[in-house]
Scaffold this active site. Structure first.
Site, short mmCIF file in Angstrom:
data_model
loop_
_atom_site.label_atom_id
_atom_site.label_comp_id
_atom_site.label_asym_id
_atom_site.label_seq_id
_atom_site.Cartn_x
_atom_site.Cartn_y
_atom_site.Cartn_z
N SER A 220 0.83 -1.21 0.00
CA SER A 220 0.00 0.00 0.00
C SER A 220 0.86 1.25 0.00
O SER A 220 1.58 1.54 0.97
CB SER A 220 -0.92 0.01 1.22
OG SER A 220 -1.57 1.27 1.28
N HIS B 74 -0.99 -1.68 -4.06
CA HIS B 74 -2.32 -1.33 -3.52
C HIS B 74 -2.46 0.18 -3.48
O HIS B 74 -1.67 0.88 -2.84
CB HIS B 74 -2.44 -1.94 -2.12
CG HIS B 74 -3.79 -1.81 -1.50
ND1 HIS B 74 -4.85 -2.66 -1.81
CD2 HIS B 74 -4.27 -0.95 -0.57
CE1 HIS B 74 -5.90 -2.32 -1.09
NE2 HIS B 74 -5.59 -1.28 -0.33
N ASP C 231 -4.87 3.21 -2.49
CA ASP C 231 -6.03 3.57 -1.68
C ASP C 231 -6.60 4.91 -2.11
O ASP C 231 -5.99 5.96 -1.87
CB ASP C 231 -5.61 3.69 -0.20
CG ASP C 231 -5.39 2.33 0.44
OD1 ASP C 231 -6.30 1.49 0.37
OD2 ASP C 231 -4.29 2.13 1.01
N MET D 166 -9.26 7.71 -1.55
CA MET D 166 -10.18 8.20 -0.51
C MET D 166 -10.73 9.56 -0.92
O MET D 166 -9.98 10.40 -1.44
CB MET D 166 -9.44 8.36 0.82
CG MET D 166 -8.75 7.10 1.32
SD MET D 166 -8.06 7.35 2.97
CE MET D 166 -7.09 5.85 3.16
N HIS E 261 -8.17 0.30 -4.47
CA HIS E 261 -9.18 0.18 -3.41
C HIS E 261 -9.92 1.51 -3.30
O HIS E 261 -9.37 2.49 -2.80
CB HIS E 261 -8.44 -0.18 -2.10
CG HIS E 261 -9.31 -0.26 -0.89
ND1 HIS E 261 -8.78 -0.31 0.39
CD2 HIS E 261 -10.66 -0.30 -0.74
CE1 HIS E 261 -9.76 -0.38 1.28
NE2 HIS E 261 -10.91 -0.37 0.62
N MET F 199 -12.26 3.89 -1.64
CA MET F 199 -12.99 4.28 -0.43
C MET F 199 -13.69 5.60 -0.74
O MET F 199 -13.32 6.65 -0.23
CB MET F 199 -12.03 4.40 0.76
CG MET F 199 -11.61 3.04 1.31
SD MET F 199 -10.13 3.14 2.30
CE MET F 199 -8.90 3.09 1.02
N MET G 139 -11.75 -5.79 5.43
CA MET G 139 -10.99 -4.78 6.16
C MET G 139 -10.70 -5.28 7.57
O MET G 139 -11.60 -5.73 8.27
CB MET G 139 -11.76 -3.46 6.25
CG MET G 139 -11.92 -2.67 4.96
SD MET G 139 -10.39 -2.13 4.15
CE MET G 139 -9.57 -1.18 5.43
N ASP H 58 -6.74 -6.16 4.76
CA ASP H 58 -6.14 -4.84 4.64
C ASP H 58 -6.22 -4.11 5.97
O ASP H 58 -7.32 -3.84 6.46
CB ASP H 58 -6.92 -4.08 3.54
CG ASP H 58 -6.35 -2.70 3.24
OD1 ASP H 58 -5.25 -2.38 3.72
OD2 ASP H 58 -7.03 -1.96 2.50
C1 DX5 Z 1 -6.70 1.88 5.16
C2 DX5 Z 1 -6.15 1.42 3.85
C3 DX5 Z 1 -4.99 0.51 3.93
C4 DX5 Z 1 -3.76 1.05 4.59
C5 DX5 Z 1 -3.13 -0.09 5.35
O1 DX5 Z 1 -7.90 2.53 4.96
O2 DX5 Z 1 -7.16 0.75 3.12
O3 DX5 Z 1 -4.66 -0.01 2.65
O4 DX5 Z 1 -2.82 1.58 3.70
O5 DX5 Z 1 -2.09 0.41 6.08
P1 DX5 Z 1 -1.25 -0.41 7.15
O6 DX5 Z 1 -0.70 -1.60 6.45
O7 DX5 Z 1 -0.23 0.56 7.57
O8 DX5 Z 1 -2.22 -0.78 8.25
ZN ZN Z 2 -6.64 -0.33 1.24
#
Ligand code: DX5
Ligand code: ZN
Length: 218
Positions: free
Chosen positions: A8, A33, A35, A37, A66, A68, A137, A176
């Protein structure tokens, strides 16, 4: 089952993003990955389809995206065009989940369906024929660097069993949030085969040995 590790970039040095992606790729990470948002579905805003497009020019990695975001429907084609290989939407987001998953596949991407820690695992069952992957999650979405919620491993076990019994043998189950060498072992034993890791990898002194420690649980 071979364990796939998806790094990620949320935990990477975003001021040097292309180099960080190169570091992950060079260490032998399987997937990247990404993310996305929107500040509505979760508190933060990160990056979107334009950043995926820019990274596509410098990397041949498998882009595991991913979303969000509250309303994924109209953005699905933009991520396809940008070069996402996997597009994961949340079951808690707005819009028609069935149509969204079908549209993702129609545009040539693999389709993923994510659920938050408090959403029951049974809620994804009706959509499994339209999914290539379910993202369970293991923290509340929105932030990197949180601690793994142990109860989420039960959802992984339950889903893997359901998939076995109902002919979804090839289903990827991704986890994740809070994944490190210890939690990786717990979730792979429960049946997860795709591990997302952010801070554990990008914060490690030695990226490659951190990556190897995630794989040896699987
Ligand atoms: C959180 C993300 C994750 C995040 C995980 O909302 O979806 O992908 O990057 O981070 P770590 O591995 O640091 O928990
Ligand atoms: Zn994620």
């Amino acid at each position: 089952m071979n364990t796939i590790v998806s790094a990620s970039i949320l935990a990477s040095d975003l001021s040097r993003l292309a180099e960080e992606v190169g570091r992950a790729e060079g260490a032998g990470v399987d997937w990247l990955h990404i993310d996305v948002m929107d500040g509505v579905f979760v508190d933060n805003i990160t990056y979107g389809n334009n950043v995926v497009k820019a990274l596509r020019r410098v990397s041949g990695m498998f882009f595991d995206t991913h979303l969000m975001i509250i309303d994924p429907t109209k953005l699905i084609p933009r991520f396809a065009e940008a070069g996402s290989d996997m597009l994961t939407i949340h079951i808690e987001s707005a819009g028609d989940t069935e149509n969204n998953l079908s549209e993702i596949r129609r545009l040539g991407m693999r389709a993923g369906l994510a659920l938050k820690p408090n959403t029951p695992i049974e809620s994804v069952y009706p959509y499994l024929p339209l999914c290539d992957m379910v993202l369970i999650m293991t923290v509340e979405p929105g932030y990197g660097g949180q601690s793994f919620i142990p109860e989420c491993a039960d959802k992984v076990r339950q889903l893997r069993e359901y998939c076995r019994q109902n002919g979804f043998d090839k289903m990827n189950i991704q986890v994740d949030g809070g994944i490190n060498a210890d939690t990786a072992k717990i979730v792979t034993e429960a049946g997860a085969d795709v591990l997302v890791a952010g801070s554990y990898l990008f914060g490690a002194d030695d990226f490659k040995s951190a990556l190897d420690s995630l794989k040896c649980g699987g």
